[in-house]
Design a protein around this motif. Structure first.
Motif: not given
Length: 464
Positions: A391-395, A412-417
């Protein structure tokens, strides 16, 4: 001129008096370095002879040869001696360190020492002016933690040891990577101040730090280790769930941070440290035999400090969770103002256990926080979890009127948690007002799946 031994003998060779002096006895850097000043015996009848009974002459001429000494009185001492540390030097030898000079006329009685679990001492002897060596009749057991209690021991002024008379110790065991972690770093001291690095033992082992070095990263190649310093030339144990602070000036650390909370003197070790840079640098603890065996490593950045602070001199960075990742800005936070901006030798003011059970895709903990640097809920953690990887994540954080306050994370490229920290500041680095805030997470994968979640949190504080 740095130290020597003087002996007076009678006509048949019996020693009448002997003295092994040191430049440190001056206790005055100017007189010690410039020359021309004598060392004077203060009181020949004082019960303890040695550095405690000597000092730099205060006579204007620099000395008093053939006249009464200018120093006439031992400084008053009403403080009871304290047991700083007990060390298992080997399986049958224990060394005790005290915080001041001792009267050894009764200190070496074996009845003064008791152990739990039981150990039987068979001899004791002094080492220097503030150390006692105890020999046992049988070896200690590996993996066992022992407690020693010291009684009826007095200092040179006759003060009897009080409540600070116990310590724990055990035989050191081989440490593995991650057993001991870098827990706190104060890398930007003010003029006259001293840097320090705090280590924390999160294992169930006794770890001897004398087999490890401390270093920093070269400016041109941060991955390489430079300015290598040995932590200790003698046994220096750190027990499970204990802290050890490495510093160049113990007295300064006690004065600077001891005003807010009592510090553990036995958890302070004075040693040489690399000249850590104030903007960004690397702190690394590694094996003396191989730089490839690293106990822990942190590449810090001054940007990790809280943005509301105008001055970060003498301000420590604290690890939030000892079990969290070392190299993650979200696991570090500025020490609280109520702890004098540093917590050497005791649990960090910003300590939080990051591991929580996630029941939802997005969780905020705590829901209400107050970024006022008082050491209580100074920040909040944003936890996320996804059903798939990649996942690529934005907050993004909005106020209750829907205005964007902070873009915390951008693709940001992130893991599952995982988790991110919000310190309550906006995109300009200013402290956000008291109120309700909406936190929105947006995630997408390369195959086009998207997920949006939102929740709320509250910034509280003093309405005054």
């Amino acid at each position: 001129d740095a130290g020597d031994i003087i002996i007076i003998k009678d006509a048949v060779g019996n020693t009448m008096d002997a003295l092994s002096y040191s430049r440190a006895w001056y206790r005055d850097n100017a007189k010690s370095s410039e020359g021309g000043w004598s060392l004077e015996l203060i009181d020949p009848n004082y019960i303890c002879q040695g550095s405690v009974s000597w000092g730099a002459s205060v006579d204007p001429s620099g000395g008093t040869p053939g006249r009464a000494n200018s120093l006439t009185e031992i400084p008053a001492d009403s403080q009871a001696p304290e047991l700083l540390r007990a060390e298992a030097e080997n399986s049958i030898t224990i060394k005790l360190y005290f915080d001041e000079f001792l009267d050894f006329s009764n200190a070496l009685s074996l009845s003064n020492f008791s152990f739990s679990p039981s150990l039987t001492p068979i001899s004791s002897r002094s080492e220097g002016e503030n150390k006692v060596i105890i020999e046992l009749d049988a070896p200690m057991q590996a993996g066992q933690i022992y407690t020693i209690s010291v009684n009826n021991l007095t200092d040179c002024a006759g003060n009897t040891i009080g409540v600070s008379n116990t310590d724990t110790f055990g035989l050191p065991q081989t440490a593995q990577i991650g057993d001991v972690v870098i827990n706190e770093i104060m890398f930007a001291p003010s003029s006259g101040g001293a840097r320090y690095v705090e280590l924390y033992n999160k294992s169930d082992k006794v770890v001897d730090l004398s087999t490890w070095n401390i270093g920093n990263g070269a400016s041109e190649n941060p991955d390489s280790i430079t300015s290598i310093k040995s932590i200790s030339s003698q046994t220096l144990s750190i027990l499970p769930d204990e802290y050890m602070v490495l510093t160049t000036n113990i007295a300064w650390v006690l004065n600077q941070y001891g005003a807010c909370n009592p510090l553990n003197k036995g958890g302070l070790w004075e040693t040489s440290l690399p000249s850590f840079r104030t903007s960004q640098d690397v702190v690394v603890i590694f094996d003396q035999e191989s730089q490839d065996i690293i106990l822990d490593r942190v590449a810090y950045d001054s940007d990790w400090q809280h943005t509301i602070l105008d001055n970060t001199k003498d301000v420590a960075l604290e690890r939030i969770d000892p079990n969290g990742p070392s190299q993650d800005q979200n696991n570090w936070q500025t020490a609280s103002a109520t702890s004098c901006y540093g917590t050497p030798t005791y649990r960090n003011s910003q300590f939080v256990e990051l591991g929580i059970n996630l029941d939802e895709a997005l969780t905020i903990e705590p829901k209400v926080f107050s970024p006022d640097q008082d050491g209580f809920r100074d920040f909040t953690q944003i936890y996320y979890q996804f059903e798939e990887t990649g996942n690529a994540l934005s907050i993004t954080i909005f106020d209750d009127n829907g205005r964007k306050i902070r873009r915390l994370v951008n693709n940001d490229v992130v893991g599952q948690t995982g988790n991110y920290k919000w310190d309550g500041t906006d995109d300009n680095g200013d402290k956000a007002p008291i109120g309700i805030y909406i936190i929105v997470t947006e995630a997408f994968t390369l195959d086009g799946n998207t997920q949006t979640d939102k929740t709320t949190c509250v910034i509280g504080g003093n309405l005054d």
